[in-house]
Design a protein around this motif. Structure first.
Motif, short mmCIF file in Angstrom:
data_model
loop_
_atom_site.label_atom_id
_atom_site.label_comp_id
_atom_site.label_asym_id
_atom_site.label_seq_id
_atom_site.Cartn_x
_atom_site.Cartn_y
_atom_site.Cartn_z
N ALA A 184 0.83 -1.20 0.00
CA ALA A 184 0.00 0.00 0.00
C ALA A 184 0.86 1.25 0.00
O ALA A 184 0.57 2.22 -0.71
CB ALA A 184 -0.94 -0.01 1.20
N ARG A 185 1.93 1.22 0.77
CA ARG A 185 2.85 2.36 0.82
C ARG A 185 3.47 2.61 -0.55
O ARG A 185 3.61 3.75 -1.00
CB ARG A 185 3.92 2.11 1.87
N GLY A 186 3.84 1.52 -1.23
CA GLY A 186 4.41 1.64 -2.56
C GLY A 186 3.43 2.22 -3.56
O GLY A 186 3.81 3.02 -4.43
N MET A 187 2.16 1.83 -3.45
CA MET A 187 1.14 2.38 -4.34
C MET A 187 0.93 3.87 -4.08
O MET A 187 0.86 4.67 -5.00
CB MET A 187 -0.18 1.62 -4.16
N MET A 188 0.84 4.25 -2.82
CA MET A 188 0.50 5.62 -2.46
C MET A 188 1.63 6.59 -2.76
O MET A 188 1.40 7.80 -2.85
CB MET A 188 0.12 5.70 -0.98
N LYS A 189 2.85 6.09 -2.95
CA LYS A 189 3.95 6.97 -3.32
C LYS A 189 3.71 7.67 -4.65
O LYS A 189 4.27 8.74 -4.91
CB LYS A 189 5.26 6.17 -3.41
N GLY A 190 2.89 7.07 -5.49
CA GLY A 190 2.62 7.64 -6.80
C GLY A 190 1.50 8.65 -6.83
O GLY A 190 1.21 9.22 -7.89
N VAL A 191 0.85 8.88 -5.70
CA VAL A 191 -0.29 9.81 -5.66
C VAL A 191 0.19 11.25 -5.81
O VAL A 191 1.11 11.68 -5.11
CB VAL A 191 -1.07 9.64 -4.34
N ARG A 192 -0.43 11.99 -6.71
CA ARG A 192 -0.08 13.39 -6.91
C ARG A 192 -0.52 14.24 -5.71
O ARG A 192 -1.37 13.81 -4.93
CB ARG A 192 -0.72 13.90 -8.21
N THR A 193 0.04 15.41 -5.57
CA THR A 193 -0.18 16.20 -4.35
C THR A 193 -1.18 17.34 -4.52
O THR A 193 -1.55 17.97 -3.52
CB THR A 193 1.16 16.78 -3.85
N HIS A 194 -1.63 17.63 -5.74
CA HIS A 194 -2.59 18.71 -5.94
C HIS A 194 -3.97 18.13 -6.20
O HIS A 194 -4.11 17.01 -6.70
CB HIS A 194 -2.16 19.62 -7.11
N GLU A 195 -5.00 18.90 -5.84
CA GLU A 195 -6.38 18.44 -6.00
C GLU A 195 -6.96 18.93 -7.33
O GLU A 195 -6.57 19.98 -7.84
CB GLU A 195 -7.25 18.95 -4.85
N PRO A 196 -7.92 18.19 -7.93
CA PRO A 196 -8.48 16.93 -7.45
C PRO A 196 -7.66 15.70 -7.84
O PRO A 196 -8.12 14.57 -7.66
CB PRO A 196 -9.84 16.89 -8.13
N ALA A 197 -6.45 15.91 -8.36
CA ALA A 197 -5.63 14.77 -8.78
C ALA A 197 -5.29 13.86 -7.60
O ALA A 197 -5.25 12.64 -7.74
CB ALA A 197 -4.34 15.27 -9.44
N LYS A 198 -5.06 14.47 -6.43
CA LYS A 198 -4.71 13.67 -5.25
C LYS A 198 -5.84 12.72 -4.89
O LYS A 198 -5.62 11.53 -4.64
CB LYS A 198 -4.39 14.58 -4.08
N LEU A 199 -7.07 13.23 -4.84
CA LEU A 199 -8.21 12.38 -4.52
C LEU A 199 -8.42 11.34 -5.62
O LEU A 199 -8.67 10.17 -5.33
CB LEU A 199 -9.47 13.23 -4.35
#
Length: 252
Positions: free
Chosen positions: A147-162
Motif C-alpha cells: 500500500a505504501r508503494g502504491m501511495m507513493k505515486g499519488v499526486r499532491t494537488h487536487e483533485p488529482a490527489k483524490l
C-alpha cells in the motif's frame, strides 16, 4: 455466485496474476497466523482509509468525529490492546453524516464509503472470530510495502490527489479479491467458504472506487490507471523479504 463472471473485470483490471510462489508460501501451515493477522489488519486499514477520505473531503467536523468514534473500539483493540474483541455492537454508524456543501460528489462518496466501512469492519470481526476459534493471538506485524508503494505515486494537488487515491483503492481491493479467489481452493473448508464469501463485496469495492475516481477527475483516468497498473504489477512480482497478504515474491 458465478465466480468466473465476478472475477472477469478484476482480472482484466490487474496487469498480472498472483504468482504461484506466493500461493505456495501462503498455504503453509506455519504461515496461517501471519495470513489471518495481516488479513485482519488489511480490513481495518481499508475502513480507516475510507474514513479518512470522508473526513478530508466529504463531511463536516461533527460527522468526522462520529466516524472517529465508530472506529475507535477497533483501533483500541488492535493498537492499544484495549477491549475483549467483541465488536458486534459497533458495526453500525451511530449518526447520519452531513455532507459538505462545497463538494459536489459528497453524498455519493458518503454512501459508498459508509457501506465499505461497515463491510470491512464486519470482515474484521469475522477474521478475528476465526483466529479466536483456532487459538491465534492478535500479534503485532509490520505493514507490507504494498500500500505504501502504491501511495507513493499519488499526486499532491487536487483533485488529482483524490483521484489517484481512489484509483489506488481500486487496485488494493481488486488485488484482495483476486487473492481471496486464488487462495480459497487450497484452504480448509471453513476458510475456503469464508474467502469465497468475501469476493462479491471486494469486487464491488473495486468498482465503487474506480467509478468515483472517474467522476471526480477533471479528465479521463485511463492514463493514471495504466500508470498504477504497472506500479502494482511491479510490487506483486518483485522480491519481498516478508510474507504478508499483499507481499510480492518471498526471497530467503
Amino acid at each position: 455466485m458465478n465466480i468466473s463472471e465476478l472475477l472477469s473485470p478484476i482480472n482484466s483490471f490487474l496487469r498480472c496474476e498472483t504468482p504461484q510462489s506466493w500461493i505456495d508460501e501462503a498455504i503453509k501451515a506455519e504461515n496461517l497466523p501471519i495470513l489471518l493477522v495481516d488479513h485482519a489488519n488489511c480490513e481495518l486499514k481499508a475502513a480507516q482509509t475510507a474514513m479518512l477520505l470522508l473526513r478530508r473531503y466529504a463531511v463536516d467536523k461533527e460527522s468526522g468525529d462520529a466516524l472517529l468514534a465508530w472506529l475507535k473500539p477497533f483501533e483500541d483493540f488492535v493498537y492499544r490492546k484495549v477491549g475483549d474483541g467483541n465488536f458486534k455492537d459497533h458495526v453500525n454508524l451511530s449518526k447520519k453524516l452531513i455532507s459538505k456543501s462545497n463538494f459536489a460528489h459528497g453524498d455519493e462518496l458518503i454512501n459508498k464509503m459508509v457501506m465499505l466501512i461497515k463491510e470491512e469492519l464486519h470482515h474484521f470481526q469475522q477474521v478475528w472470530d476465526i483466529m479466536q476459534s483456532r487459538g491465534i493471538e492478535y500479534s503485532n506485524l509490520t505493514a507490507s510495502r504494498y500500500a505504501r508503494g502504491m501511495m507513493k505515486g499519488v499526486r499532491t494537488h487536487e483533485p488529482a490527489k483524490l483521484t489517484d487515491t481512489l484509483i489506488c483503492g481500486a487496485f488494493i481491493e481488486a488485488r484482495s479479491c483476486e487473492r481471496f479467489a486464488k487462495l480459497a481452493p487450497f484452504l480448509d473448508a471453513e476458510l475456503e467458504t469464508f474467502y469465497i464469501s468475501l469476493l462479491r463485496s471486494e469486487a464491488r469495492h473495486f468498482q465503487d472506487y474506480l467509478s468515483l475516481a472517474d467522476k471526480i477527475s477533471l479528465q479521463g483516468i485511463e492514463q493514471r490507471v495504466e500508470w498504477f497498473k504497472q506500479k502494482e504489477a511491479e510490487l506483486i512480482l518483485s522480491d519481498d523479504s516478508e510474507f504478508r497478504f499483499h507481499s510480492g515474491v518471498l526471497v530467503a
